[in-house]
Design a protein around this motif. Structure first.
Motif, PDB file in Angstrom:
ATOM      1  N   HIS A 295      45.709  37.218  36.682  1.00 53.33           N
ATOM      2  CA  HIS A 295      44.769  36.320  36.003  1.00 53.33           C
ATOM      3  C   HIS A 295      44.120  35.371  37.014  1.00 53.33           C
ATOM      4  CE1 HIS A 295      43.156  33.289  33.239  1.00 53.33           C
ATOM      5  NE2 HIS A 295      43.192  34.253  32.331  1.00 53.33           N
TER       6      HIS A 295
ATOM      7  N   SER B  67      43.357  32.325  36.858  1.00 56.25           N
ATOM      8  CA  SER B  67      43.934  30.980  36.896  1.00 56.25           C
ATOM      9  C   SER B  67      45.165  30.895  37.783  1.00 56.25           C
ATOM     10  CB  SER B  67      44.295  30.519  35.479  1.00 56.25           C
ATOM     11  OG  SER B  67      45.297  31.345  34.918  1.00 56.25           O
TER      12      SER B  67
ATOM     13  N   VAL C 168      46.462  29.917  31.789  1.00 59.84           N
ATOM     14  CA  VAL C 168      46.772  31.178  31.111  1.00 59.84           C
ATOM     15  C   VAL C 168      47.823  31.945  31.898  1.00 59.84           C
ATOM     16  CG1 VAL C 168      45.804  33.382  30.352  1.00 59.84           C
ATOM     17  CG2 VAL C 168      44.473  31.276  30.077  1.00 59.84           C
ATOM     18  N   SER C 169      47.731  31.893  33.230  1.00 60.07           N
ATOM     19  CA  SER C 169      48.712  32.584  34.066  1.00 60.07           C
ATOM     20  C   SER C 169      50.115  32.038  33.819  1.00 60.07           C
ATOM     21  CB  SER C 169      48.331  32.424  35.536  1.00 60.07           C
ATOM     22  OG  SER C 169      49.315  32.980  36.374  1.00 60.07           O
TER      23      SER C 169
ATOM     24  N   ALA D 298      50.119  40.773  34.336  1.00 54.85           N
ATOM     25  CA  ALA D 298      48.885  40.100  33.921  1.00 54.85           C
ATOM     26  C   ALA D 298      48.843  38.666  34.448  1.00 54.85           C
ATOM     27  CB  ALA D 298      48.783  40.102  32.398  1.00 54.85           C
TER      28      ALA D 298
ATOM     29  N   ARG E 167      38.394  40.436  34.882  1.00 48.90           N
ATOM     30  CA  ARG E 167      38.873  40.938  33.585  1.00 48.90           C
ATOM     31  C   ARG E 167      39.988  41.968  33.738  1.00 48.90           C
ATOM     32  NH1 ARG E 167      33.138  41.896  30.301  1.00 48.90           N
ATOM     33  NH2 ARG E 167      32.491  39.701  30.275  1.00 48.90           N
TER      34      ARG E 167
ATOM     35  N   TRP F 191      43.035  41.734  34.533  1.00 51.22           N
ATOM     36  CA  TRP F 191      44.317  41.355  33.950  1.00 51.22           C
ATOM     37  C   TRP F 191      44.381  41.725  32.466  1.00 51.22           C
ATOM     38  CZ3 TRP F 191      45.064  38.046  29.852  1.00 51.22           C
ATOM     39  CH2 TRP F 191      43.927  37.346  29.417  1.00 51.22           C
ATOM     40  N   ALA F 192      43.263  41.513  31.759  1.00 47.55           N
ATOM     41  CA  ALA F 192      43.232  41.829  30.325  1.00 47.55           C
ATOM     42  C   ALA F 192      43.326  43.336  30.095  1.00 47.55           C
ATOM     43  CB  ALA F 192      41.961  41.270  29.703  1.00 47.55           C
TER      44      ALA F 192
END
Length: 748
Positions: A237, A239, A188-189, A233, A8, A10-11
């Motif tokens: 992430h 991904s 997402v990345s 981010a 988490r 990255w968020a």
């Protein structure tokens, strides 16, 4: 750090850095703005380095390059801050601009490596990206770059640096577009990386078009900081560590729409330039750009056409040829034959391989496929030039004999039959095959009719036990009669027109009945009595023998259970014939044992009779016989010596009883050929088998067999097959009469 927190992080970073970037323009204190800007920039570098350490290969290299590019950008911010503190007005261009522009090659290289790693630069995507980039580049040139370069009021160095920013934005756009056009789902990345890159392109355009006043500059820098936040981010992430998805190059409506829009950019710029003051415009640039777009679009369309043509050829080949052997398939054979018969006399030879199913069952489908490939090669090499060989399906092949004279196809068929009898290699196995062939010819017949006639003749060869049959009109009548008989068989099985008769199996010493063989009889309401020799082969072919055989076995077992309950002289077992088709049915052994349980019989109360031909090929049939034997059911080898005559079967198959065929018993008297029945009793005794002589019709035969050592016999001399209610009343010669009639018989 804990794994859950790492997933988490990255968020957390995006939320904090994004908030700081958006809030930076409203911060009044310059020192606070500088601190926020420095923190977001350095933090983004740290995030990328941490993300790169979790990856390998090109992915790790791309993030290290990203970090280096942003570090150079941070250095530019530091230089700009120092210059602002030392002088009232920072000169343009400055060393800070050198750092900023110097970061773009690193960022472009990083995006290029990432796009390459994720398949964005594969196939037609690269051409599509070039089309869009050239179109956008023309807009950049006409609206931003060219006006700056032609402005004589600005120093040359200042013009070059000012034009460098949109140029860098155009180059950056060139590597972002493949990521946007990549087919399939994005991680997402990837989305975070794309958003950050687009923010940078927009900020570069704004930096060039909008005067850099004190009120606007903080918002512009906030755009760059927000791009840093997204990039950091993207690196962190989870991904980002996923393996790349294999790309596929499908145009899609969205991509075609974007390509069309890119093409329309050129005339749009020309219209815009034409409306501008003095008609002054970069016609040369626009012209060259238009030509480049045309060449790129033409290349892209050529790629589509080439791929469609290649796929069309592949589909056509798949639709007209057999995947395994490479020969034409049935559809292509019929098409080519239809053309050939209109030009010249033609004949058709249909061929299938006898016992091929046993190869698949015994050695596996891989060996069967290799055998088919070998046979296809033999057929292809043996036919004349101009003739056509095709695989019609399964183990069936066809040969079109073109420009033929009467009887020529028969000669070809005979040659093919001899050829197929040669050993063929299937992997490590050497197989001996044989073929059944049908030949058709006839003037005025079309290709479809020739194939049908040849197939009818081949089927006649198959059912008749021959190897080669030439079509005649009588075969159609036989086939129609067989079809009608098969239909009647189905109705009679439902209506109860079949019944079971029982023939005694006796002990030759005293003519005492020890068992019965159950035999089926069919009395049709219209046809009357139908011989088993006529309907059993048809039932085998259409599969009704499975249902009929199960009914016979259940009926016979119930009858034995009734006899053992009601008769003191009840036989000890019942004998039931089982066909090759029944043995090949999955779960056949379970069906038999279920019937025995249903009737309350012990497994030893049943003797299953199988023929040499049914089990010679091995595979599923042997497995069924072995399963029955393990369950306690006795096995008899019926008609021994009339099939493949392999003594090895007596060792490899769990046999309890050897039934000597009637044809050998007939040779006992008057011919001097009793050697076979003599040899078979020695074989049986040596292997511990019970021998039962079939077809005994005279006292002389019975006496002689008894003298040879046979204990059991069966035939009309002891009793004809009769219904259950009549079997007990059959007249059997007395023991004394049997001995008197057989006494004094000398072996021939």
């Amino acid at each position: 750090m804990p794994r859950k927190f790492s997933a988490r992080w990255w968020a957390v970073w995006l939320a904090l850095a994004g908030t700081a970037a958006l809030a930076s323009p409203v911060l009044t204190a310059t020192a606070v703005q500088a601190t926020v800007s420095f923190s977001v920039s350095v933090g983004s570098c740290v995030m990328m380095i941490l993300g790169a350490r979790r990856q390998r290969g090109l992915s790790a290299a791309s993030w290290y390059l990203f970090a280096a590019g942003i570090a150079l950008w941070v250095l530019g911010d530091v230089v700009y801050g120092i210059q602002s503190a030392l002088v009232a007005t920072v000169p343009f261009p400055s060393w800070a601009d050198g750092c900023y522009l110097g970061s773009y090659p690193l960022l472009v290289a990083a995006l290029f490596l990432h796009a390459r790693q994720r398949g964005g630069l594969a196939g037609g995507t690269l051409i599509d990206s070039a089309i869009i980039t050239v179109g956008v580049g023309i807009v950049y040139w006409a609206l931003m770059i060219e006006p700056i370069l032609l402005d004589d009021s600005i120093p040359v160095l200042a013009r070059l640096v000012t034009a460098g920013y949109p140029t860098a934005g155009a180059v950056l756009c060139a590597v972002i577009v493949p990521m946007l056009l990549q087919q399939g789902a994005r991680t997402v990345s990837q989305w975070l990386l794309i958003v950050g890159s687009l923010l940078t392109v927009v900020a570069n355009g704004a930096y060039t078009l909008i005067p850099l006043t004190d009120g606007f500059a903080p918002f512009l820098f906030a755009g760059y900081l927000l791009a840093y936040a997204f990039w950091g981010a993207a690196a962190m992430h989870p991904s980002a560590t996923l393996p790349p998805v294999r790309p596929h190059d499908n145009p899609g409506r969205g991509r075609l729409l974007v390509l069309t829009g890119s093409m329309l950019l050129v005339p749009a710029v020309m219209l815009l330039q034409g409306e501008r003051a003095g008609g002054r415009s970069g016609w040369l640039t626009v012209a060259f750009g238009s030509m480049a777009l045309f060449v790129l679009v033409a290349s892209r369309l050529n790629g589509y056409i080439a791929r469609v043509d290649k796929q069309a050829v592949l589909l056509r080949r798949q639709a007209t040829s057999d995947d395994l052997t490479g020969l034409p398939n049935r559809r292509e054979f019929e098409r080519l034959a239809a053309t050939a018969v209109t030009r010249q006399p033609c004949q058709v030879v249909m061929l299938d391989l006898a016992g091929f199913k046993h190869i698949n069952d015994r050695l596996g489908r891989a060996a069967g496929d290799q055998a088919l490939v070998a046979v296809a090669g033999l057929l292809r090499e043996s036919v004349r030039d101009g003739d056509l060989v095709a695989r019609m399906g399964a183990d069936e092949f066809a040969v079109l004999v073109c420009d033929s004279r009467p009887g020529e196809a028969e000669a070809v068929a005979g040659r093919l039959a001899d050829l197929v009898r040669r050993p063929v290699h299937a992997g490590e196995h050497e197989l001996l095959l044989s073929a059944r062939l049908g030949v058709s010819s006839g003037s005025g017949a079309d290709a479809t009719e020739l194939v049908r006639r040849a197939d009818t003749a081949r089927y006649a060869a198959k059912t008749g036990g021959g190897h080669l049959v030439v079509y005649s009109a009588g075969l159609d009548e036989q086939a129609e009669a067989a079809e009608r008989l098969g239909a009647d068989l189905r109705h009679s099985l439902t209506d109860g027109d079949f019944h079971v008769v029982y023939q005694p199996i006796v002990e030759l010493a005293d003519a005492r009945t020890v068992a019965y063989e159950a035999l089926v009889r069919w009395v049709h309401p219209v046809r009357g009595f139908v011989s088993p020799a006529d309907f059993i082969p048809i039932a085998e072919d259409n599969g009704l023998i499975v249902e009929l055989g199960e009914w016979i076995m259940r009926t016979a077992c119930r009858q034995l259970a009734d006899w053992q309950r009601d008769r003191p002289d009840a036989p000890s077992y019942i004998s039931v014939n089982v066909s090759a088709r029944q043995l090949s049915e999955p779960g056949f052994a379970e069906v038999v044992t279920g019937i025995l349980r249903e009737c309350g019989l012990e497994p030893r109360a049943l003797l299953v009779e199988v023929t040499e031909t049914a089990i010679f090929g091995g595979g599923v049939a042997i497995e069924a016989v072995e399963a029955l034997h393990r369950a306690g059911v006795s096995i008899a080898l019926d008609d021994f010596g009339t099939g493949h005559s392999s003594l090895g079967l007596l060792r490899t198959v769990p046999v309890d009883v050897l039934k000597v065929d009637k044809s050998f018993v007939d040779e006992i008297t008057g011919t001097g050929r009793a050697v076979i029945v003599d040899a078979l009793i020695h074989v049986s005794n040596g292997l511990g088998l019970r021998a039962v002589a079939e077809g005994i019709e005279t006292a002389e035969q019975a006496g002689y067999l008894r003298e040879l050592g046979y204990r059991y016999g069966q035939g009309y001399f002891f009793g004809k097959p009769a219904r259950a209610e009549d079997s007990a009343a059959q007249i059997v010669p007395a023991v004394g009469e049997l001995l008197d009639q057989g006494r004094g018989h000398q072996a021939p």
